[in-house]
Design an enzyme around this catalytic site. Sequence first.
Site, PDB file in Angstrom:
ATOM      1  N   LYS A  41      17.117  60.115  20.030  1.00 50.50           N
ATOM      2  CA  LYS A  41      18.058  59.608  19.042  1.00 50.50           C
ATOM      3  C   LYS A  41      18.361  58.134  19.311  1.00 50.50           C
ATOM      4  O   LYS A  41      17.972  57.265  18.564  1.00 50.50           O
ATOM      5  CB  LYS A  41      19.324  60.451  19.018  1.00 50.50           C
ATOM      6  CG  LYS A  41      19.020  61.873  18.528  1.00 50.50           C
ATOM      7  CD  LYS A  41      19.842  62.892  19.221  1.00 50.50           C
ATOM      8  CE  LYS A  41      19.317  64.296  19.119  1.00 50.50           C
ATOM      9  NZ  LYS A  41      18.859  64.765  17.844  1.00 50.50           N
TER      10      LYS A  41
ATOM     11  N   ASP B 201      27.312  66.639  26.692  1.00 44.58           N
ATOM     12  CA  ASP B 201      26.034  66.459  25.992  1.00 44.58           C
ATOM     13  C   ASP B 201      26.186  65.200  25.144  1.00 44.58           C
ATOM     14  O   ASP B 201      26.932  65.180  24.165  1.00 44.58           O
ATOM     15  CB  ASP B 201      25.780  67.689  25.109  1.00 44.58           C
ATOM     16  CG  ASP B 201      24.517  67.559  24.260  1.00 44.58           C
ATOM     17  OD1 ASP B 201      23.895  66.479  24.252  1.00 44.58           O
ATOM     18  OD2 ASP B 201      24.158  68.549  23.588  1.00 44.58           O
TER      19      ASP B 201
ATOM     20  N   TRP C 186      24.863  72.859  18.232  1.00 43.69           N
ATOM     21  CA  TRP C 186      24.275  72.576  19.552  1.00 43.69           C
ATOM     22  C   TRP C 186      25.123  73.141  20.683  1.00 43.69           C
ATOM     23  O   TRP C 186      24.605  73.855  21.546  1.00 43.69           O
ATOM     24  CB  TRP C 186      23.996  71.082  19.734  1.00 43.69           C
ATOM     25  CG  TRP C 186      22.861  70.644  18.846  1.00 43.69           C
ATOM     26  CD1 TRP C 186      22.927  69.783  17.798  1.00 43.69           C
ATOM     27  CD2 TRP C 186      21.492  71.095  18.908  1.00 43.69           C
ATOM     28  NE1 TRP C 186      21.700  69.669  17.206  1.00 43.69           N
ATOM     29  CE2 TRP C 186      20.797  70.456  17.862  1.00 43.69           C
ATOM     30  CE3 TRP C 186      20.798  71.970  19.732  1.00 43.69           C
ATOM     31  CZ2 TRP C 186      19.434  70.664  17.623  1.00 43.69           C
ATOM     32  CZ3 TRP C 186      19.442  72.186  19.498  1.00 43.69           C
ATOM     33  CH2 TRP C 186      18.779  71.533  18.456  1.00 43.69           C
TER      34      TRP C 186
END
Length: 363
Positions: A194, A170, A102
């Site tokens: 999530k 993040d 990511w």
Amino acid sequence: MTRVYNFSAGPSVLPESVLHKAAAEMLDYQGTGMSVMEMSHRSKPYEGIIYGAEALLREILGISDDYHVLFLQGGASLQFYMLPLNFMTLNKKADFTLTGNWPARAIEQAQTLGTVNIVGSSKDKNYWYLPEIKGADKDADYFHICYNNTTEGTQYHQLPDVGDVPLIGDISSGILSEPLDVNKFAVLYAGAQKNLGPAGVTLAIIRKDMMERIPANLPTMLSYRTHVEARSMYNTPTCYPIYVMKLVLEWIKETGRENLFKRNAEKAALLYDCLDSSAMFYNPVEKSVRSLMNVPFLPRETDKTKADAITDKFVKEAAAAGLVSLAGHRTTGGMRASIYNAMPVEGVKALVAFMKDFEAKNA
Ligand SMILES: Cc1ncc(COP(=O)(O)O)c(C=O)c1O
């Protein structure tokens, strides 16, 4: 009705009580005679939902008035581009740690707009550790980290010392997994799917002083200024996901933040202890940076064909036993259990029992 234990990395398990509440309110949200999906986002009941979600986030995460809270679209992936577009605007350079697939994407996007200085990388060992930081630039416009690496299962339990450089994180898969001081960051962002709710809404928390850096001529939807000025309602927001996020936040408030963190530590310990004592599987991540949320594990078998066969058998038999979505990310192989906030302790216990049984039968 049978509910499985869902170990998906995202979209992922939601608290059952939240799903019941959403179901109960589906046809008639609090006497409005309509579902949240049918409601104008400019209506009073919807304002109650979106501003209520913001208030809960501020309360639970300890977000002060020094920060804006935004509900955006385009996923965390759009933030990979919006962040440099809006904030890499002074010296046009930023520091990043490369700790997984990511952040690699975040770097790729920032590189299209300026100079990215990679000040630490764990790529040499499949990202199974967090790198030391070398050569950080005090003139960088910001320093970006991926707080919890969903794919590789590492987590910054201690934040890097970035001096006066604004820190951007993040926190898609790590939000509300353990205590995190928002005040250490200039910007935080997270896809909701999530630990916060359904896919579709992306949270951004932006320290107000960062707004001065935003160029005037950005495309409207890509400027944080647009969304700040309109309180996330410049255009139609993702109404339903924001509503479910509010329900999840209410559930967190009811559960109690500290109880949630305690439970997360307990779940992670159960799983890592099991892996550390297993003769068949192991977690490849350096212990001090193991993630509380995403736990990759691999067969100890070194022959690749045999290891792949063990992985396949495990994933299939686990699914048949009601333990689903345990296949590892395609880049890491093996298996991965994502044990987000809504995963009950019983789910992790069931997985541990299954692993022990599988190992006994297949030793
Ligand atoms: C840490 C992290 N960042 C970014 C993303 C990308 O999020 P999205 O799919 O919302 O764009 C993910 C998705 O899994 C993630 O885990």
